[in-house]
Structure formats: C-alpha cells, structure tokens
Design a protein around this motif. Sequence first.
Motif, PDB file in Angstrom:
ATOM      1  N   GLY A 126       0.811  -1.213   0.000  1.00  0.00           N
ATOM      2  CA  GLY A 126       0.000   0.000   0.000  1.00  0.00           C
ATOM      3  C   GLY A 126       0.843   1.262   0.000  1.00  0.00           C
ATOM      4  N   GLU A 127       1.930   1.244   0.759  1.00  0.00           N
ATOM      5  CA  GLU A 127       2.823   2.404   0.798  1.00  0.00           C
ATOM      6  C   GLU A 127       3.477   2.635  -0.560  1.00  0.00           C
ATOM      7  N   LEU A 128       3.941   1.548  -1.181  1.00  0.00           N
ATOM      8  CA  LEU A 128       4.587   1.681  -2.484  1.00  0.00           C
ATOM      9  C   LEU A 128       3.584   2.109  -3.553  1.00  0.00           C
ATOM     10  N   GLN A 129       2.345   1.662  -3.443  1.00  0.00           N
ATOM     11  CA  GLN A 129       1.337   2.080  -4.414  1.00  0.00           C
ATOM     12  C   GLN A 129       1.095   3.584  -4.319  1.00  0.00           C
ATOM     13  N   ARG A 130       1.093   4.137  -3.121  1.00  0.00           N
ATOM     14  CA  ARG A 130       0.935   5.588  -2.960  1.00  0.00           C
ATOM     15  C   ARG A 130       2.061   6.334  -3.671  1.00  0.00           C
ATOM     16  N   VAL A 131       3.282   5.827  -3.524  1.00  0.00           N
ATOM     17  CA  VAL A 131       4.437   6.442  -4.178  1.00  0.00           C
ATOM     18  C   VAL A 131       4.272   6.396  -5.697  1.00  0.00           C
ATOM     19  N   CYS A 132       3.852   5.238  -6.215  1.00  0.00           N
ATOM     20  CA  CYS A 132       3.724   5.081  -7.661  1.00  0.00           C
ATOM     21  C   CYS A 132       2.628   5.971  -8.237  1.00  0.00           C
ATOM     22  N   VAL A 133       1.522   6.088  -7.512  1.00  0.00           N
ATOM     23  CA  VAL A 133       0.442   6.961  -7.986  1.00  0.00           C
ATOM     24  C   VAL A 133       0.914   8.409  -8.015  1.00  0.00           C
ATOM     25  N   LEU A 134       1.568   8.855  -6.949  1.00  0.00           N
ATOM     26  CA  LEU A 134       2.052  10.227  -6.913  1.00  0.00           C
ATOM     27  C   LEU A 134       3.072  10.481  -8.022  1.00  0.00           C
ATOM     28  N   ALA A 136       3.154   9.183 -10.896  1.00  0.00           N
ATOM     29  CA  ALA A 136       2.474   9.238 -12.189  1.00  0.00           C
ATOM     30  C   ALA A 136       1.727  10.541 -12.421  1.00  0.00           C
ATOM     31  N   LEU A 137       1.604  11.366 -11.389  1.00  0.00           N
ATOM     32  CA  LEU A 137       0.822  12.599 -11.500  1.00  0.00           C
ATOM     33  C   LEU A 137       1.702  13.814 -11.792  1.00  0.00           C
ATOM     34  N   ALA A 138       2.789  13.606 -12.491  1.00  0.00           N
ATOM     35  CA  ALA A 138       3.714  14.690 -12.819  1.00  0.00           C
ATOM     36  C   ALA A 138       3.045  15.722 -13.730  1.00  0.00           C
ATOM     37  N   PRO A 139       3.506  16.973 -13.672  1.00  0.00           N
ATOM     38  CA  PRO A 139       2.985  17.976 -14.616  1.00  0.00           C
ATOM     39  C   PRO A 139       3.159  17.490 -16.049  1.00  0.00           C
ATOM     40  N   GLY A 140       2.161  17.702 -16.864  1.00  0.00           N
ATOM     41  CA  GLY A 140       2.179  17.214 -18.239  1.00  0.00           C
ATOM     42  C   GLY A 140       1.349  15.970 -18.430  1.00  0.00           C
ATOM     43  N   VAL A 141       1.059  15.261 -17.337  1.00  0.00           N
ATOM     44  CA  VAL A 141       0.170  14.105 -17.413  1.00  0.00           C
ATOM     45  C   VAL A 141      -1.266  14.616 -17.443  1.00  0.00           C
ATOM     46  N   ARG A 142      -2.048  14.105 -18.384  1.00  0.00           N
ATOM     47  CA  ARG A 142      -3.425  14.548 -18.553  1.00  0.00           C
ATOM     48  C   ARG A 142      -4.447  13.424 -18.343  1.00  0.00           C
ATOM     49  N   TYR A 143      -3.973  12.183 -18.433  1.00  0.00           N
ATOM     50  CA  TYR A 143      -4.877  11.039 -18.309  1.00  0.00           C
ATOM     51  C   TYR A 143      -4.196   9.953 -17.479  1.00  0.00           C
ATOM     52  N   LEU A 144      -4.970   9.321 -16.610  1.00  0.00           N
ATOM     53  CA  LEU A 144      -4.450   8.292 -15.720  1.00  0.00           C
ATOM     54  C   LEU A 144      -5.240   7.009 -15.928  1.00  0.00           C
TER      55      LEU A 144
END
Length: 210
Positions: A126-134, A136-144
């Motif tokens: 769960g902790e690592l999933q939080r890191v991975c989601v964050l 992936a939300l870098a500026p320039g990302v528009r779709y997840l």
Amino acid sequence: MLDARKLTFGFHSQVPLLAQLSLQLERGEWLGLSGDSGAGKSTLGKLLAGLLPPQQGEIYADGKPLPTYGLRPVQWLPQSPELAVNPRWRVKKLLSEAWCPSESLMQDFGIQPDWLSRFPSALSGGELQRVCVLRALAPGVRYLIADEISTMLDPITQVELWQAVRKVADRHQLGVLVISHDTALLARLCTQRLHLVQGTLAPLTTLEAQ
C-alpha cells in the motif's frame, strides 16, 4: 480528449483479444471499466498509455499521437506497484525521476519523509502504491489509467488513496480510467461505466439491466 479509434490487438492468436475497439475519455471525466479476467482490460490500459503498439487503430491525446519517448500524457498504473519501479532506487530517486512533488502533496498521499530514503522492498504494498500513484501525477500528465490499483489494499487505505487521487485529478482536470472488478467501487467513483466482453465495449448499466 484521449481518443482510441478502432483498436485491434492479439497475442499470437487468430482471434484478436481486442477487435475494432473505440473509446473516448474526456479531461476531468472518471470512466469505469470492468470485465472478466483475461478479457483484455490491462492490455487495453497499456495500449492507451502507449506501452503496447496496437496492431490496428490509432490513439490520440488532445488531438496528437502519443509520443514515443519522454513523459507521456497518459500514465498506466498496475495493480502490483513493485512491477513499476527499479528495486535498486530509493523512493526519493523514484519520485524525482518523474518530478519533485511538493511536501503538501506528499502529505495528501500519506507519504512519510523517512520513506524517501528507503528502497521499495522496505515499504508495504500500500505504501509503495501511494508512491507510484504520486509519481504518475507529474505535470504534463493529462490522463491516468488506474488498473486495479486499490485491489490489494485495506478499506481505509483504499479510501485515502482514492481521495488523494480525486483531489489532484479535480484540480488539474485529469481524465481517469478506473479498471476494476469491483463494480461497487466503479459506481462510487465514476460517472460512466463500461464492460469489456469478447473484445468490445458495452455500457455496464445496459448489462446490469439484462
């Protein structure tokens, strides 16, 4: 808009896993996708993120073909976060590879400062999933493309994770495709739901009415 047009894809089989499939995801929209195991949900997610090339069809993000290098505007998040990280990198490097999120945003995702010096193996799933989601939300990302990202989490962690994703997605008008077997979760999160069956898409509400 994330616009997939007449996608066809198969794994060395005469019968394609996905056949002439089209899908549109608007900025700011939450779209749910369900389907039986092996129906091709994850494969579709990888296609939409540019991780697999379609055998036929085209994919456009905001009117442009997906880039072949650099940060893609579409990010795919798998169910197993350990598959998405370099096990030899500490968390700080994993995040900075994509961007440097603010301290307040890390707090929103429940990421503790001492995690930054740890290796992925020192974090829970769960902790690592939080890191991975964050990440992936870098500026320039528009779709997840969120592919069963909360399946292995306890109920409290699930709620906290989706609340954090919702906050960022609403702020930046991200389009989110939520892939899950949990139709109750899709009903809570998404304004529209689709079901993948025999390589094509159907509205989930239509199937429920049958």
